[in-house]
Design a protein around this motif. Sequence first.
Motif, PDB file in Angstrom:
ATOM      1  N   TYR A 185       0.827  -1.210   0.000  1.00 13.75           N
ATOM      2  CA  TYR A 185       0.000   0.000   0.000  1.00 13.75           C
ATOM      3  C   TYR A 185       0.864   1.263   0.000  1.00 13.75           C
ATOM      4  O   TYR A 185       0.580   2.216  -0.734  1.00 13.75           O
ATOM      5  N   SER A 186       1.910   1.278   0.797  1.00  8.80           N
ATOM      6  CA  SER A 186       2.781   2.461   0.851  1.00  8.80           C
ATOM      7  C   SER A 186       3.435   2.722  -0.493  1.00  8.80           C
ATOM      8  O   SER A 186       3.490   3.866  -0.959  1.00  8.80           O
ATOM      9  N   GLY A 187       3.920   1.662  -1.140  1.00  8.11           N
ATOM     10  CA  GLY A 187       4.533   1.828  -2.459  1.00  8.11           C
ATOM     11  C   GLY A 187       3.537   2.306  -3.494  1.00  8.11           C
ATOM     12  O   GLY A 187       3.820   3.221  -4.287  1.00  8.11           O
ATOM     13  N   PHE A 196       3.563   5.955  -5.377  1.00  7.86           N
ATOM     14  CA  PHE A 196       3.576   6.001  -6.837  1.00  7.86           C
ATOM     15  C   PHE A 196       2.441   6.868  -7.373  1.00  7.86           C
ATOM     16  O   PHE A 196       2.647   7.725  -8.226  1.00  7.86           O
ATOM     17  N   THR A 197       1.228   6.659  -6.868  1.00  4.03           N
ATOM     18  CA  THR A 197       0.098   7.447  -7.364  1.00  4.03           C
ATOM     19  C   THR A 197       0.227   8.917  -6.989  1.00  4.03           C
ATOM     20  O   THR A 197      -0.185   9.790  -7.750  1.00  4.03           O
ATOM     21  N   GLU A 198       0.799   9.206  -5.817  1.00  2.00           N
ATOM     22  CA  GLU A 198       1.000  10.606  -5.445  1.00  2.00           C
ATOM     23  C   GLU A 198       1.992  11.280  -6.373  1.00  2.00           C
ATOM     24  O   GLU A 198       1.825  12.441  -6.744  1.00  2.00           O
ATOM     25  N   ALA A 251       1.721  15.319  -9.794  1.00  2.00           N
ATOM     26  CA  ALA A 251       2.401  16.244 -10.710  1.00  2.00           C
ATOM     27  C   ALA A 251       1.442  16.852 -11.707  1.00  2.00           C
ATOM     28  O   ALA A 251       1.561  18.013 -12.075  1.00  2.00           O
ATOM     29  N   THR A 252       0.439  16.101 -12.132  1.00  2.00           N
ATOM     30  CA  THR A 252      -0.495  16.632 -13.126  1.00  2.00           C
ATOM     31  C   THR A 252      -1.706  17.276 -12.482  1.00  2.00           C
ATOM     32  O   THR A 252      -2.433  17.993 -13.142  1.00  2.00           O
ATOM     33  N   ALA A 253      -1.922  17.041 -11.194  1.00  2.00           N
ATOM     34  CA  ALA A 253      -3.133  17.549 -10.551  1.00  2.00           C
ATOM     35  C   ALA A 253      -3.050  19.018 -10.201  1.00  2.00           C
ATOM     36  O   ALA A 253      -4.042  19.724 -10.218  1.00  2.00           O
ATOM     37  N   SER A 254      -1.854  19.526  -9.898  1.00  2.00           N
ATOM     38  CA  SER A 254      -1.777  20.913  -9.482  1.00  2.00           C
ATOM     39  C   SER A 254      -1.083  21.758 -10.549  1.00  2.00           C
ATOM     40  O   SER A 254       0.064  21.511 -10.864  1.00  2.00           O
TER      41      SER A 254
END
Length: 96
Positions: A74-76, A80-82, A87-90
């Motif tokens: 889960y941490s990995g 990865f998703t963060e 990067a594209t969300a903000s």
Amino acid sequence: MKLFVDLMDRTLVLIPAVYRPENLIGFRIPGLGILLTAAIVFTTGMLAANLVGRRLLKVWDGMLHRIPLVRSIYSGAKNFTEVVLGATASPSNGWC
């Protein structure tokens, strides 16, 4: 239908008398209470979803971090998703 509109227009009493549309523009606008009611319901829903949703995500995240095998996967996946979606969300970080 008229009964419904009149019932919703009664919600305008929540607005102080000085700011009521009848006093500002001089005449009554039927159905304005429906807009006020919809705005109140929408705002309440947004607040509840954000506050309760964040709390539930924290609880879920804490539960997943307690399980040894799930924690590492889960941490990995979360990191990865963060990185990928963050990067594209903000748009403020230069990615336009």
